[in-house]
Design an enzyme around this catalytic site. Sequence first.
Site, PDB file in Angstrom:
ATOM      1  N   ASP A  40      65.638  18.355  75.853  1.00  9.74           N
ATOM      2  CA  ASP A  40      66.327  19.424  76.551  1.00  9.74           C
ATOM      3  C   ASP A  40      67.695  19.620  75.911  1.00  9.74           C
ATOM      4  O   ASP A  40      68.396  18.634  75.607  1.00  9.74           O
ATOM      5  CB  ASP A  40      66.482  19.060  78.028  1.00  9.74           C
ATOM      6  CG  ASP A  40      67.039  20.198  78.847  1.00  9.74           C
ATOM      7  OD1 ASP A  40      66.240  21.086  79.197  1.00  9.74           O
ATOM      8  OD2 ASP A  40      68.242  20.185  79.127  1.00  9.74           O
ATOM      9  N   ILE A  41      68.098  20.889  75.657  1.00  9.06           N
ATOM     10  CA  ILE A  41      69.401  21.199  75.040  1.00  9.06           C
ATOM     11  C   ILE A  41      70.508  20.866  76.041  1.00  9.06           C
ATOM     12  O   ILE A  41      70.468  21.333  77.194  1.00  9.06           O
ATOM     13  CB  ILE A  41      69.469  22.678  74.627  1.00  9.06           C
ATOM     14  CG1 ILE A  41      68.249  23.041  73.734  1.00  9.06           C
ATOM     15  CG2 ILE A  41      70.778  22.966  73.921  1.00  9.06           C
ATOM     16  CD1 ILE A  41      68.156  22.203  72.494  1.00  9.06           C
ATOM     17  N   GLU A  87      65.490  25.999  77.992  1.00  7.09           N
ATOM     18  CA  GLU A  87      66.043  25.192  76.910  1.00  7.09           C
ATOM     19  C   GLU A  87      65.262  23.921  76.729  1.00  7.09           C
ATOM     20  O   GLU A  87      65.722  23.009  76.025  1.00  7.09           O
ATOM     21  CB  GLU A  87      67.534  24.884  77.192  1.00  7.09           C
ATOM     22  CG  GLU A  87      67.768  23.976  78.379  1.00  7.09           C
ATOM     23  CD  GLU A  87      67.861  24.719  79.698  1.00  7.09           C
ATOM     24  OE1 GLU A  87      68.451  24.199  80.643  1.00  7.09           O
ATOM     25  OE2 GLU A  87      67.307  25.860  79.797  1.00  7.09           O
TER      26      GLU A  87
END
Length: 1009
Positions: free
Chosen positions: A886-887, A929
């Site tokens: 996950d960003i 994201e």
Amino acid sequence: MRERGGVNRRRPVQSQGRVLPWLQAAGLCLLLWLAAIPSLSAQDGPPPLRDYAIDVWTSRNGLPHNSLRDIAQTPEGHLWFATWEGLVRYNGLDFTVFDRSTRPGLRDNGVGALYVDHAGNLWISDSRGNVTRRGSDGQWRVWEHQPGTPQVLIQAMQMDSHRRLWLLYEGKGIGSLDPDGRIAYTPPAADVPMAMSFTKMVVDAQDRVWVGTLDGLVVRDNDGVLRRAPESFGLGRGLVWPYRAPDGVMWIVAGERIYRMQDGVPELQHRLPGQMHMTAMLQDRHGDLWLGTENQGLLRLSRHGLERLPAGLSLPGGRVVSLREDAEGSIWVGANGGLYRLRETLFSSYTERDGLSGDYVRTVYEDRQRQMWIGSASGLDRMDADGRFHAIALRNQGGKPPSVLSLAQDRAGDLWVGTFGDGVFRVGAQGRVLRTYGTADGLPGGNIRAMSVDRDGGVWAGTQKGVVRIDARGVAVPTVPGMPSGLITALAHDAEGNLWIGTIEGIRVLRGNRVQAIDLERMGGGRSVFGFQQIGDAMWVSTDRGLYRWQNGRLARVGLEQGMPVDTVFQLVPDRVGNVWISSNRGVLRTDMAMLNDVADGRAPHIDVEHYNEIDGMANSQANGSSGPSAILRQDGTFWVVTAGGLSTVDPLRLQRFRERLAPPAVIENVQVDGTPLHWQGNDYNRIPGGKRLSVSYVGLSYLLSERIRYRTRLEGLDSGWIERGQQRSVEFIGLPPGDYTLHVSAAHPGGAWSDSEAVWAFTVEPFLWQRRSVQVIASLLLLAGLVALYRYLINRYKASNIRLARRVNEATRDLQAQTMHLQALNEEKTALAERLAVQAEAFERQAREDALTGLANRRAFDEALARDFARSQRSRHPMCLVVLDIDHFKEVNDRHSHSVGDVVLVEVARLIASACRDSDMPARTGGEEFALLLNDTRLDEAAQVCARLRGLFHDHPDWAGVAGLTVTFSAGLVELDAADRTPMLLYQRADRALYRAKSEGRDRTAIG
């Protein structure tokens, strides 16, 4: 008047000189001959009145009224009853009422009298002076009351030799209906007591009319004058009335006296003191006289003397109004309280009414002195030679008669009595109790259901705890190994002295000092044994699974599968004429001994059995068993069986007479076409429209075994032979083809021959309009003319069409060429369109599986790949790792730099992830994201290195999305497939938890789950 016979008359005996010794010797020989064949004499003539079976019908059984004024039987066999509520027809099963509401119907419901003439027509009179005739063809005609004739009840009708029907008007005299339909009536003279007329009138052989009154007998002589009977007859006044028997003999009943007309003069035949009100009379086919009374029921004068019906019968009371003997010899009695019928039966029965101590009889035995002993639930009785019963004074410890279950006679002539719970009694020939054996003597307690005496005089008794032997030394229990120790249900010694023992678990045979067990269960499942009967070298066994035969060491069975109507049978008894009688819970069965052996030997597959119950005279259809003996053959050849309702007996020599009774005539009762009744009798009523549903109901006119009658039908024009219908009383035909048909119906008693008196009905099924011959001929001619016209029309049309066809061919050729060119253009257009559609389909497929922004696989494609690779890894046991990343702080990128910058960041992230993957790996954007990476054939440490390399690429990437100083990191969860991951979802959830742990530990790192 001359006297002849009578109960008070005696004739002096005169000496015959030397003839007397010869007569005495002849009489002695005759008596010896009769004694040698007692059963033969017993079967001649009717039985005593007490042996008749009685059936009763009232309004509860379908009669419209309980008072029956007259009874008649028409030639085809129907019985007819005159009641106050109409005319009733009876076929042995159903009552059919004809009254003012029916069609055909009567003018008045009150029917006075019935008469059947020589042509078979039924005449009916009513209470308003009308006369109706039902013809033998089923047609009805009415002669209504005419002016000048009494409009009162017609009490009786008789026809003379000139076919005049004489009518007895109640209280008004007599009239006549002539063959031409005129009614003649002349009021009686004042000195003739017709105002007190009784219901009886006869016409004698000289056409004189005799009328009974309450004030003497009246006669109309051939001079046409109605006057009192001559005083010289000595009949007196009071109730006097005539009766004409079927043989033409005329009788006169006057008070207590019965006269027979002889040469025009009445001769006294019987005087019945105390029977002052005789109201009906009948002479039956045996010559016996039946007498109905006002309030004392029915009497009979026969070879048995003056007989009355047994007391205690619940019969219709009041006056006996009418008597009739039907074609089968049954006596029908019409009374004010209902209808009853006396019929001779095969079986005779004895009950408490005849002196038995109880009706629930368990055992019967004939001793060597020919005395009958009967054991019941109410004690022990002895039947003497005169048929009277005497109770034997047996008492148990409570002072009450014991329930007797078994009987046997020892060599000394004493009777041994086995009881229900009260031990064994030893009784002398005169009924005196000599000794009692109980538990104090070593006898096991409980029931003694069977006893048998051996060659040494020892009495074997079957108890609830095995077998004991009783002799002069007392009670002894055999100690032979293998003896049964439970309930004993049957005992018998065979010709060799072996003891056969029946139990609820099969058979044991005591042969000297050893016991042989015979297993019945392996053949048909038999367990409980109820009786033994040795016939020749075979022992027949009655059980709960039919009959077994033990012969020469081999077992055979005759049961339900071979045609026995019941499973459980109690006792088999052969008679002296080849029959075998078998008692059961459902009546008595009879078959042939030779047939029984054929079935047991396998030479015949099925046994024919006749079944007898209450309708055949048995006291009760439930014959009792599990006691002994429960059925015997007496020395006189008669068969006796115990039942739940008394003691029943049959003389086998009478059987043939019953089996040879005439088969019932069959008659057609009604015909319906599509559910609508059809008046089917006569030539004018035998045409049936085509295509209809035809239903025909029929019946066999027997009143002895009505519900057992079998039927068969044959429809000439359709059936090639007879079709047996069983007990079905109707037949239906649907859509019969047009034509002429004749329906034949035949009936038979069970086991009897088919009747020669068939019901026959000829009818015609009419064709539809299009099936009629004339219509078919006209249609054929019209068709031929039409074909000729059509042929000429077609020739002309053919010529014209050839010209048109040539022109059309040219036009069609040009059109086809143009269409060909057009189709080629369309085909090219179609090919181009198909190619465009294929490109679009490929694009749509790619869009359905790819993320539109990043070009990576979307969540749907990733889930399918995860499921596929998960299953493959489990089968092949190859390693597989899953990375979920996950960003970090991606929302701040969107909020600070705009969503367009965020989209560029996501594209660059996707490119970096794809660059870090092998061809076998699968990167995907799973949402927002969040990304996932599926690593096949990759261990955990290798996957960790991939994650580290990817993090390095992220750190080395400057100015994300072209924004100076913008840095992007990710947090990841890494897991490797292990045995605990039963589904792809569990694996994904474990990676997701590792991702959240990486975020909670500070982000920009990979957590291993």
